[in-house]
Write a protein that holds these residues in place. Structure first.
Motif, PDB file in Angstrom:
ATOM      1  N   ARG A 122       3.911 -25.664  -8.708  1.00 36.55           N
ATOM      2  CA  ARG A 122       2.789 -25.302  -7.830  1.00 36.55           C
ATOM      3  C   ARG A 122       2.278 -23.911  -8.216  1.00 36.55           C
ATOM      4  N   VAL A 123       1.031 -23.889  -8.665  1.00 36.19           N
ATOM      5  CA  VAL A 123       0.440 -22.690  -9.271  1.00 36.19           C
ATOM      6  C   VAL A 123      -0.948 -22.454  -8.703  1.00 36.19           C
ATOM      7  N   ALA A 124      -1.331 -21.204  -8.587  1.00 36.48           N
ATOM      8  CA  ALA A 124      -2.718 -20.874  -8.251  1.00 36.48           C
ATOM      9  C   ALA A 124      -3.179 -19.709  -9.106  1.00 36.48           C
ATOM     10  N   LYS A 125      -4.432 -19.782  -9.526  1.00 37.27           N
ATOM     11  CA  LYS A 125      -5.050 -18.652 -10.235  1.00 37.27           C
ATOM     12  C   LYS A 125      -6.322 -18.283  -9.494  1.00 37.27           C
ATOM     13  N   ILE A 126      -6.432 -17.038  -9.119  1.00 38.25           N
ATOM     14  CA  ILE A 126      -7.579 -16.569  -8.342  1.00 38.25           C
ATOM     15  C   ILE A 126      -8.148 -15.314  -8.992  1.00 38.25           C
ATOM     16  N   SER A 127      -9.473 -15.275  -9.101  1.00 38.49           N
ATOM     17  CA  SER A 127     -10.149 -14.035  -9.472  1.00 38.49           C
ATOM     18  C   SER A 127     -11.116 -13.689  -8.361  1.00 38.49           C
ATOM     19  N   ARG A 128     -11.167 -12.436  -8.010  1.00 38.15           N
ATOM     20  CA  ARG A 128     -12.073 -12.012  -6.931  1.00 38.15           C
ATOM     21  C   ARG A 128     -12.617 -10.630  -7.287  1.00 38.15           C
ATOM     22  N   LYS A 129     -13.932 -10.533  -7.300  1.00 33.88           N
ATOM     23  CA  LYS A 129     -14.550  -9.257  -7.674  1.00 33.88           C
ATOM     24  C   LYS A 129     -15.585  -8.857  -6.631  1.00 33.88           C
ATOM     25  N   THR A 130     -15.455  -7.642  -6.134  1.00 38.44           N
ATOM     26  CA  THR A 130     -16.456  -7.082  -5.231  1.00 38.44           C
ATOM     27  C   THR A 130     -16.833  -5.699  -5.760  1.00 38.44           C
ATOM     28  N   LYS A 131     -17.665  -4.995  -5.016  1.00 36.31           N
ATOM     29  CA  LYS A 131     -17.999  -3.622  -5.426  1.00 36.31           C
ATOM     30  C   LYS A 131     -16.803  -2.691  -5.256  1.00 36.31           C
ATOM     31  N   GLU A 132     -15.806  -3.151  -4.488  1.00 39.01           N
ATOM     32  CA  GLU A 132     -14.659  -2.283  -4.207  1.00 39.01           C
ATOM     33  C   GLU A 132     -13.427  -2.588  -5.057  1.00 39.01           C
ATOM     34  N   THR A 133     -13.239  -3.873  -5.373  1.00 38.25           N
ATOM     35  CA  THR A 133     -12.046  -4.253  -6.141  1.00 38.25           C
ATOM     36  C   THR A 133     -12.346  -5.395  -7.109  1.00 38.25           C
ATOM     37  N   ASP A 134     -11.554  -5.435  -8.151  1.00 35.77           N
ATOM     38  CA  ASP A 134     -11.628  -6.509  -9.146  1.00 35.77           C
ATOM     39  C   ASP A 134     -10.190  -6.984  -9.365  1.00 35.77           C
ATOM     40  N   ILE A 135      -9.900  -8.188  -8.850  1.00 33.54           N
ATOM     41  CA  ILE A 135      -8.509  -8.659  -8.800  1.00 33.54           C
ATOM     42  C   ILE A 135      -8.356  -9.976  -9.554  1.00 33.54           C
ATOM     43  N   VAL A 136      -7.305 -10.051 -10.346  1.00 30.62           N
ATOM     44  CA  VAL A 136      -6.915 -11.300 -11.001  1.00 30.62           C
ATOM     45  C   VAL A 136      -5.468 -11.571 -10.620  1.00 30.62           C
ATOM     46  N   ASP A 174     -11.119   0.846  -5.956  1.00 30.34           N
ATOM     47  CA  ASP A 174     -11.737   2.170  -5.773  1.00 30.34           C
ATOM     48  C   ASP A 174     -10.727   3.158  -5.178  1.00 30.34           C
ATOM     49  N   LEU A 175      -9.714   3.464  -5.972  1.00 35.64           N
ATOM     50  CA  LEU A 175      -8.648   4.373  -5.507  1.00 35.64           C
ATOM     51  C   LEU A 175      -9.140   5.804  -5.346  1.00 35.64           C
ATOM     52  N   ASP A 176     -10.348   6.073  -5.849  1.00 35.23           N
ATOM     53  CA  ASP A 176     -10.934   7.397  -5.599  1.00 35.23           C
ATOM     54  C   ASP A 176     -11.324   7.540  -4.124  1.00 35.23           C
ATOM     55  N   HIS A 212      -8.908  -0.538   0.331  1.00 35.15           N
ATOM     56  CA  HIS A 212      -9.569  -1.741  -0.183  1.00 35.15           C
ATOM     57  C   HIS A 212      -8.661  -2.503  -1.147  1.00 35.15           C
ATOM     58  N   SER A 213      -7.938  -1.768  -1.968  1.00 34.65           N
ATOM     59  CA  SER A 213      -7.071  -2.426  -2.957  1.00 34.65           C
ATOM     60  C   SER A 213      -5.969  -3.227  -2.279  1.00 34.65           C
ATOM     61  N   VAL A 214      -5.292  -2.611  -1.311  1.00 33.11           N
ATOM     62  CA  VAL A 214      -4.171  -3.292  -0.656  1.00 33.11           C
ATOM     63  C   VAL A 214      -4.672  -4.473   0.177  1.00 33.11           C
ATOM     64  N   GLU A 215      -5.737  -4.263   0.948  1.00 34.78           N
ATOM     65  CA  GLU A 215      -6.285  -5.329   1.784  1.00 34.78           C
ATOM     66  C   GLU A 215      -6.775  -6.499   0.930  1.00 34.78           C
ATOM     67  N   GLU A 255       1.937   7.199  -2.919  1.00 34.89           N
ATOM     68  CA  GLU A 255       0.518   7.440  -2.637  1.00 34.89           C
ATOM     69  C   GLU A 255      -0.071   6.375  -1.699  1.00 34.89           C
ATOM     70  N   MET A 256       0.784   5.481  -1.194  1.00 39.24           N
ATOM     71  CA  MET A 256       0.276   4.409  -0.321  1.00 39.24           C
ATOM     72  C   MET A 256       0.502   4.751   1.156  1.00 39.24           C
ATOM     73  N   GLU A 257      -0.546   4.620   1.950  1.00 41.90           N
ATOM     74  CA  GLU A 257      -0.431   4.850   3.389  1.00 41.90           C
ATOM     75  C   GLU A 257       0.387   3.713   3.995  1.00 41.90           C
ATOM     76  N   THR A 258       1.366   4.050   4.821  1.00 44.28           N
ATOM     77  CA  THR A 258       2.226   3.011   5.401  1.00 44.28           C
ATOM     78  C   THR A 258       1.437   2.095   6.358  1.00 44.28           C
ATOM     79  N   ALA A 259       0.324   2.592   6.923  1.00 40.59           N
ATOM     80  CA  ALA A 259      -0.512   1.752   7.792  1.00 40.59           C
ATOM     81  C   ALA A 259      -1.075   0.547   7.030  1.00 40.59           C
ATOM     82  N   LEU A 260      -1.118   0.646   5.704  1.00 35.25           N
ATOM     83  CA  LEU A 260      -1.681  -0.451   4.909  1.00 35.25           C
ATOM     84  C   LEU A 260      -0.738  -1.649   4.787  1.00 35.25           C
TER      85      LEU A 260
END
Ligand SMILES: [Mn+2]
Length: 196
Positions: free
Chosen positions: A4-18, A60-62, A67-70, A130-135
């Protein structure tokens, strides 16, 4: 059974995830989100859930890590949902109580097709690395609605933020491993309604 496998790509102005998630894996991972602590958490998730997870996120870690974690949570939820497909033969429910030194975290999940999220982790520190624990909350909330699953995460004990977070990711991994495991006695889907 096919893996059982899934491949997802998702790109927005905030993140680009593979992301590639193999439910029937062996705990391998290659993770690069640009957030060291988050990579460490996802590696623990893969290893202890015996999933294979390949994930890169250029975010956008700047701004900050939000956004990255969510968005990684959104994509991982989609990957879970896609990989388990019609849910035939799976145990559906999973739970685990995971100790890590001072931390004791309980997790319970239901792959029921409905999102619900219950969370009461309390971190003494604002950040791990560097990660906020609230995330941590934002991540699991995103997984819950994106995979359409119930996730309950309860902190029974814990003094150290790193341990609390890591125990939560591992408890979730073990719970998801149990819920996605198949039982040959289960014909079709495990529901009196006949659908999940
Ligand atoms: Mn650690």
């Amino acid at each position: 059974m096919n893996k059982r496998v899934a491949k997802i790509s998702r790109k927005t102005k905030e993140t680009d995830i593979v992301c590639e998630l193999i439910i029937d894996g062996s705990g391998k991972s290659e993770i690069d989100t640009g957030i060291g602590f988050f990579d460490h958490m996802l590696e623990g998730f893969a290893r202890h859930g015996l999933f294979d997870l390949y994930l890169t996120c250029k975010g956008d870690l700047d701004v900050d890590s939000h956004h990255s974690v969510e968005d990684c949570g959104i994509v991982m939820g989609q990957a879970i949902s896609q990989a388990i497909g019609d849910k035939k033969g799976i145990r559906r429910y999973g739970h685990f109580m995971l100790p890590m030194d001072d931390a004791l975290i309980a997790c319970a999940v239901d792959l029921c097709g409905r999102p619900y999220f219950n969370y009461d982790l309390k971190f003494p520190d604002e950040r791990c690395g560097e990660m906020e624990t609230a995330l941590v909350r934002e991540f699991f909330y995103a997984v819950s609605y994106s995979a359409a699953m119930n996730i309950h995460l309860k902190q029974l004990d814990g003094l150290n933020s790193h341990h609390i977070a890591e125990a939560a990711f591992k408890a979730f991994a073990k719970s998801l491993d149990m819920a996605t495991d198949t039982d040959p006695r289960i014909e079709d889907v495990l529901s009196t309604k006949g659908a999940l």
